[in-house]
Design an enzyme around this catalytic site. Structure first.
Site, mmCIF file in Angstrom:
data_model
loop_
_atom_site.group_PDB
_atom_site.id
_atom_site.type_symbol
_atom_site.label_atom_id
_atom_site.label_comp_id
_atom_site.label_asym_id
_atom_site.label_seq_id
_atom_site.Cartn_x
_atom_site.Cartn_y
_atom_site.Cartn_z
ATOM 1 C CB CYS A 1 -3.952 -11.589 3.118
ATOM 2 S SG CYS A 1 -3.328 -10.791 1.654
ATOM 3 C CG HIS B 1 -4.475 -3.858 -6.819
ATOM 4 N ND1 HIS B 1 -4.545 -3.689 -5.454
ATOM 5 C CD2 HIS B 1 -4.184 -5.155 -7.011
ATOM 6 C CE1 HIS B 1 -4.326 -4.861 -4.861
ATOM 7 N NE2 HIS B 1 -4.087 -5.762 -5.787
HETATM 8 C C1 LIG Z 1 -0.746 -7.582 -3.435
HETATM 9 C C2 LIG Z 1 0.287 -8.620 -3.574
HETATM 10 C C3 LIG Z 1 0.029 -9.821 -4.258
HETATM 11 C C4 LIG Z 1 -1.346 -10.152 -4.792
HETATM 12 O O1 LIG Z 1 -1.676 -9.396 -5.917
HETATM 13 P P1 LIG Z 1 -3.220 -9.339 -6.350
HETATM 14 O O2 LIG Z 1 -3.197 -8.610 -7.656
HETATM 15 O O3 LIG Z 1 -3.939 -8.596 -5.284
HETATM 16 O O4 LIG Z 1 -3.663 -10.752 -6.520
HETATM 17 C C5 LIG Z 1 1.042 -10.732 -4.379
HETATM 18 N N1 LIG Z 1 2.260 -10.490 -3.877
HETATM 19 C C6 LIG Z 1 2.556 -9.355 -3.212
HETATM 20 C C7 LIG Z 1 3.937 -9.138 -2.698
HETATM 21 C C8 LIG Z 1 1.581 -8.387 -3.039
HETATM 22 O O5 LIG Z 1 1.873 -7.266 -2.371
#
Ligand SMILES: *Cc1c(COP(=O)(O)O)cnc(C)c1O
Length: 397
Positions: free
Chosen positions: A324, A201
């Site tokens: 977050c 995503h």
């Molecule tokens: C968004 C993100 C994640 C988490 O990924 P998800 O697919 O939303 O669990 C982990 N590390 C970084 C650097 C991110 O930007």
């Protein structure tokens, strides 16, 4: 004008990715573990997508594990390395103070189990050096885990050099490349990466799907127990529609990274130049070692939350750093890690662009941020103290 400038939080799905998913919901909806035809068709498609993902990443299909996203891939990589290390009496883990919480919270958990976690300081430009890693590695180091690009400030780490140091010293190296894949050229072999996490995503694919790359020979520990999917390392019926969407988005996002950078970098720099004109503001992180689309600023005398709400009124979707931490009153751990004092860490703004952003939209972004910052400062007693000299400025004008 409506501008979505929070692509580091998530991206809009591409039409290609959406269309790639549909056949696996409408027609080939079988369970890849089933023996009848529609199940076997799903199984074939699954392995075909695995091979295509491997081709993009420059690895073997059997080194690709589909997960529920970046967080799960980070958890599994780190816990696996810890379990392997533990068997050899290695309980020292090296990381950095500005990792994503999926990494930091996993490390916290391991610390409670008796692992020694060493978080390297991040330089004020938002970069960790290979030299720091080399100095920190010990006989009992089980893992080095350092993110490829930071999700809040957008700085890109010297992963190639860090990987070389780890390989030379024989220490496992994992990188959270969630912000990097589809945005900068990542080369698993050149960079000596043993394990890598990515998430669909963040490059116009669907949510809830990602990949853990683990070099063959690396022992993985299960995070999700159950069936024998993913060579017994990740249970749960494979999310084939999401996998299809992810792999197509991955191919699209990596097809022309040079073109992506050439188009986006000048627009990013125009945005930085515009925001630089705001007095008592500073760009967070290095000007050059940065993702083509991510910009993060601190403004003195501003409350990040109010900034976001007023920008929303102007049609701008932005963030104060991490999706977050919004809603919590703690300042960003990333901004504190690069040495920003609390009072300015609260006044941060992240604008993360997608490749279809226009110059006109950049102008609108600059104009909107300037107006909102000025408006908020005029109302702020804190700002008045700065202006009257009651409180010292943190930044130069
Ligand atoms: C968004 C993100 C994640 C988490 O990924 P998800 O697919 O939303 O669990 C982990 N590390 C970084 C650097 C991110 O930007």
């Amino acid at each position: 004008m409506n501008i979505y400038a929070d692509n580091a939080a998530t991206t809009k799905m591409s039409e290609n990715a959406i269309n790639a998913m549909l056949p696996y919901m409408r027609e080939v909806y079988g369970n890849p573990s089933s023996l009848y035809e529609i199940g076997q068709k799903a199984k074939e498609a699954l392995e075909e997508f695995r091979s295509r993902a491997a081709a993009v990443l420059g690895c073997e299909a059997r080194e690709i594990y589909f997960t529920s996203g970046g967080s799960e891939a980070d958890n599994q990589a780190i816990v696996s390395a810890a379990r392997s290390g533990e068997k050899k009496g290695k309980k020292h883990i090296i990381s950095t103070a500005f990792e994503h919480h999926a990494v930091l919270h996993t490390l916290k958990k391991l610390e409670k189990e008796g692992f020694e976690v060493e978080l390297l300081d991040v330089h004020s430009n938002g970069v960790v050096t290979a030299d720091q890693v080399a100095k920190a590695i010990r006989e009992d180091t089980a893992l080095v885990t350092i993110m490829y690009a930071n999700n809040e400030i957008g700085t890109v780490q010297p992963i190639s050099e860090i990987g070389a140091v780890c390989r030379e010293k024989g220490v496992l190296f994992h990188t959270d490349a969630v912000q990097a894949i589809g945005h900068v050229a990542v080369d698993i072999k050149r960079d000596n990466i043993d394990m890598l996490s990515l998430s669909a995503h963040k490059f116009h694919g669907p949510k809830g799907i990602g990949i853990l790359y683990a070099r063959k020979g690396i022992f993985l520990t299960n995070i999700i127990e159950g069936g024998a999917q993913e060579r017994g390392k990740r249970a749960g019926t494979e999310n084939l529609p999401a996998i299809a969407g992810m792999v197509v988005a991955l191919e699209d996002a990596t097809a022309d990274l040079d073109g992506y950078a050439k188009k986006l970098t000048p627009l990013r720099d125009k945005l930085i130049a515009g925001l630089d004109e705001i007095p008592y503001s500073e760009l967070n992180g290095d000007r050059d070692a940065r993702l083509p689309g991510t910009v993060n600023f601190c403004f003195e005398g501003i409350e990040g939350e109010s900034l976001l709400l007023l920008l929303d009124d102007k049609g701008v979707s932005a963030s104060s750093g991490s999706a977050c931490t919004s809603g919590s009153l703690d300042p960003s751990h990333v901004l504190l890690a690069i040495g920003r004092p609390h009072e300015v860490a609260h006044g941060s703004l992240r604008l993360s662009l997608s490749e279809d952003v226009t110059e006109e939209e950049i102008d609108y972004l600059v104009k909107s941020v300037k107006e909102v910052v000025e408006y908020l400062r005029n109302m702020s007693p804190f700002w008045r103290d700065l202006v009257t000299g009651k409180r010292p400025h943190v930044f130069a004008e």
